[in-house]
Design a protein around this motif. Structure first.
Motif, PDB file in Angstrom:
ATOM      1  N   THR A 200     -11.622 -32.461  56.854  1.00 24.72           N
ATOM      2  CA  THR A 200     -10.653 -31.584  57.524  1.00 24.72           C
ATOM      3  C   THR A 200     -10.814 -31.714  59.037  1.00 24.72           C
ATOM      4  O   THR A 200     -11.683 -32.446  59.518  1.00 24.72           O
ATOM      5  N   ALA A 201      -9.996 -30.989  59.758  1.00 19.06           N
ATOM      6  CA  ALA A 201     -10.072 -31.026  61.220  1.00 19.06           C
ATOM      7  C   ALA A 201     -11.315 -30.320  61.737  1.00 19.06           C
ATOM      8  O   ALA A 201     -11.674 -30.459  62.914  1.00 19.06           O
TER       9      ALA A 201
ATOM     10  N   ALA B 248     -15.269 -29.964  61.823  1.00 18.12           N
ATOM     11  CA  ALA B 248     -16.463 -30.758  61.556  1.00 18.12           C
ATOM     12  C   ALA B 248     -17.335 -30.085  60.497  1.00 18.12           C
ATOM     13  O   ALA B 248     -17.544 -28.874  60.527  1.00 18.12           O
ATOM     14  N   GLY B 249     -17.837 -30.894  59.561  1.00 12.35           N
ATOM     15  CA  GLY B 249     -18.726 -30.359  58.538  1.00 12.35           C
ATOM     16  C   GLY B 249     -18.017 -29.694  57.383  1.00 12.35           C
ATOM     17  O   GLY B 249     -18.676 -29.096  56.522  1.00 12.35           O
ATOM     18  N   VAL B 250     -16.681 -29.772  57.318  1.00 13.89           N
ATOM     19  CA  VAL B 250     -15.931 -29.148  56.231  1.00 13.89           C
ATOM     20  C   VAL B 250     -15.067 -30.198  55.538  1.00 13.89           C
ATOM     21  O   VAL B 250     -14.303 -30.915  56.194  1.00 13.89           O
ATOM     22  N   GLN B 251     -15.203 -30.292  54.229  1.00 14.39           N
ATOM     23  CA  GLN B 251     -14.338 -31.121  53.403  1.00 14.39           C
ATOM     24  C   GLN B 251     -13.678 -30.231  52.353  1.00 14.39           C
ATOM     25  O   GLN B 251     -14.171 -29.146  52.029  1.00 14.39           O
ATOM     26  N   VAL B 252     -12.566 -30.711  51.816  1.00 14.62           N
ATOM     27  CA  VAL B 252     -11.856 -29.932  50.809  1.00 14.62           C
ATOM     28  C   VAL B 252     -11.367 -30.863  49.700  1.00 14.62           C
ATOM     29  O   VAL B 252     -11.022 -32.017  49.955  1.00 14.62           O
ATOM     30  N   GLN B 253     -11.364 -30.364  48.475  1.00 19.06           N
ATOM     31  CA  GLN B 253     -10.781 -31.076  47.350  1.00 19.06           C
ATOM     32  C   GLN B 253      -9.827 -30.138  46.634  1.00 19.06           C
ATOM     33  O   GLN B 253     -10.144 -28.970  46.369  1.00 19.06           O
TER      34      GLN B 253
ATOM     35  N   ALA C 173      -9.722 -24.114  59.900  1.00 24.67           N
ATOM     36  CA  ALA C 173      -9.270 -24.207  61.290  1.00 24.67           C
ATOM     37  C   ALA C 173      -8.545 -22.950  61.746  1.00 24.67           C
ATOM     38  O   ALA C 173      -8.246 -22.797  62.939  1.00 24.67           O
ATOM     39  N   GLY C 174      -8.269 -22.029  60.857  1.00 28.24           N
ATOM     40  CA  GLY C 174      -7.543 -20.816  61.182  1.00 28.24           C
ATOM     41  C   GLY C 174      -8.462 -19.684  61.613  1.00 28.24           C
ATOM     42  O   GLY C 174      -9.668 -19.862  61.817  1.00 28.24           O
TER      43      GLY C 174
END
Length: 556
Positions: free
Chosen positions: A472-473, A475-480, A516-517
């Motif tokens: 994701t935008a 850093a350190g965060v991914q999503v599935q 990011a919100g």
């Protein structure tokens, strides 16, 4: 079982051998459903004592085959039994030792019959012979010869009455809720595959479950409980008469388990599967219908760990297995090798030893198993390897294609082969799970897999995967993404953790820009709270879904 009645050693040594009675019986199925349970498995054991020099000399004079006699049990009556085996304490070098038995059936004594010596490194318990299925006997004699003049400690013979079969058998397979069909990459229909005129392949073959044949509950099995893959197949036989009825087969399996557990002191039956002459497949060691559970069949622990042991029920020294047995072996072995993406031919390695993908027990240790005729069938033209190879040759699937694309360094070996369920397919590999549905074919790995499985994977609230894991935008965060929600992998305070949100809360969080919100990164997976509500927590607030589906956002 009645206690043994003492007999005369001299009478046994000097008596003339009596020809074995005929064991012929109808091979017709005596009952389409097993008989009602009447009695449990009954195991009787007795010591096989050492012999004096005088007795050993008398035995050799009476019978050349009794040269180097070191122990014997005189002929004696027993209670009724169906299976016999001889065991002894571990640690004896049994090279050259022979173990023979005579059995009393229908009032007559058989000739001496050799029980082949086998062992199992790493399983613990006792060493011993392969078991011998006699059908129905009520007397036994044992003699043991050894060229060194030494004998193992604790020699004893086990006679086993398997009792009767439970009234209702159950099966696991294509109709068990989670079947294992081969599928084409082009769609969800099963690929029709025919092996040498056998029935078209439609999935996991029908397998009689442990409850169906009346298994005793297993005890704790030492580590490793399972390997991380099935690398190959080891073929065995159970030994004994080939004249048994279809309704007797569950009793043979029960007797083998009793011998392995009570005679050999193993944690469970040694084989992963057994196949009778009627083509019935029996689930063996507990858990092995999907997971590569370590058996106690090959005699080498590392081989047991990475192979599936299949035992054909009967003796095949001079005659091949029945056509029904052969077809069942093709379906069973083809299912396991095909769904784990292995060929039927070629070799693989365990340690510094190479084995055929489908091998006989004699390829692992020195033994006659699975019999000369059965062993020859493995490699002959049109034999087992050829038939299984043809059986799986057309197998292709989007999961297999994806696994090949990712490579074994990324996926690790296949732990549970490709299965089909309502809405899609799945294969569990060492490092990730692969899913296929109308949405596509996707992998679920590491923290995403942990969080997904905690929510019951595809059968849980999230449904099937709908994307690969993506950065994701933030850093350190991914999503599935999944059919009904999302899992976020977050790096915080030096470690990763996964957090799941679904349905209305997931939709609102995505609307607000996710990590990011304003709410920031997730801090707790969505969970139920009082009043039928659900709530998920984030760095700067939480989202609540009411029992009626109303979504509210609270900033903190």
């Amino acid at each position: 079982m009645r206690p043994f009645i003492s007999g005369s050693i001299a009478a046994l040594v000097l008596s003339a051998l009596i020809s074995a009675p005929s064991h012929a019986e109808s091979s017709a199925d005596l009952a389409t459903t097993p008989a009602a349970a009447a009695e449990p498995v009954d195991v009787g054991t007795t010591t096989v004592p050492a012999v004096s020099d005088a007795v050993a000399e008398a035995a050799e004079r009476a019978d050349d085959d009794a040269a180097d006699l070191v122990a014997q049990l005189p002929a004696r009556r027993t209670g009724d039994f169906g299976l016999v085996g001889v065991t002894w304490e571990r640690g004896f070098e049994a090279k050259g030792m022979t173990v023979q038995v005579r059995l009393r059936t229908d009032g007559s004594w058989s000739d001496w019959e050799e029980l082949h010596v086998e062992s199992d490194e790493g399983e613990g318990g006792r060493d011993g012979t392969e078991p011998l299925w006699a059908g129905s006997a009520d007397g036994v004699a044992v003699r043991v010869t050894s060229p060194t003049g030494e004998r193992p400690k604790g020699l004893s013979v086990a006679t086993i009455d398997p009792g009767t079969t439970a009234s209702s058998a159950s099966t696991v397979g294509a109709d068990s809720g989670v079947s294992t069909a081969f599928h084409s990459a082009a769609g969800d229909g099963a690929v029709t595959q025919v092996a040498d005129g056998s029935p078209a392949y439609t999935g996991k073959p029908s397998i009689i479950s442990r409850s169906g044949w009346g298994a005793r509950k297993n005890t704790y099995c030492d580590s490793p409980r399972a390997g991380n893959e099935t690398r190959g197949i080891v073929v065995h036989h159970t030994a004994g008469t080939n004249s048994y009825s279809k309704s007797q087969s569950p009793g043979i399996v029960r007797a083998v388990q009793a011998y392995h557990m009570k005679g050999r002191d193993w944690c469970d039956i040694g084989y992963n599967f057994l196949v009778d002459k009627y083509g019935q497949i029996f689930e063996g060691r507990n858990g092995g219908t999907s997971v590569p559970v370590r058996g106690a069949h090959a005699g080498v622990k590392s081989v047991n760990t990475y192979t599936m042991g299949v035992s054909m029920m009967g003796t095949f020294s001079s005659s091949e297995p029945s056509s029904a047995t052969k077809s069942a072996m093709v379906r069973l072995i083809g299912w396991r090798l095909g769904t784990t993406f292995h060929p039927a031919t070629g070799t693989y390695k365990i340690g510094d030893r190479a084995f055929h993908r489908i091998a006989g027990h004699r390829n692992v240790v020195s033994t006659a198993c699975p019999g000369a005729a059965a062993y020859a069938w493995l490699s002959k033209s049109g034999g087992l390897r050829d038939r299984v190879s043809a059986y799986v040759s057309g197998y292709t699937s989007s999961i297999k294609t994806r696994a090949t694309f990712l490579g074994s360094a990324t996926t690790g070996p296949v732990f549970i082969g490709e299965t089909i369920f309502t809405g899609g397919r799945k294969a569990r590999l060492q490092k990730l799970d692969l899913y296929a549905s109308t949405a596509g074919t996707f992998s679920v790995a590491n923290y995403f897999r942990t969080g997904y499985n905690a929510l019951k994977a595809q059968s849980g609230i999230l449904g099937m995967p709908a994307s690969e894991a993506e950065s994701t935008a933030v850093a350190g965060v991914q999503v599935q993404r999944f059919a009904r929600g999302s899992i976020h992998r977050v790096f915080r305070n030096g470690r990763y953790a996964s957090y799941a949100v679904w349905q209305g809360i997931d939709a609102k969080y995505r609307e607000l820009g996710e990590a990011a919100g304003e709410l920031g990164r997730p801090t707790k997976t969505e969970a139920s709270i009082s009043g039928g509500r659900f709530r998920a927590y984030f760095e700067h607030g939480y989202i609540t879904r009411s029992s009626t589906g109303v979504i509210t956002v609270t900033m903190t």
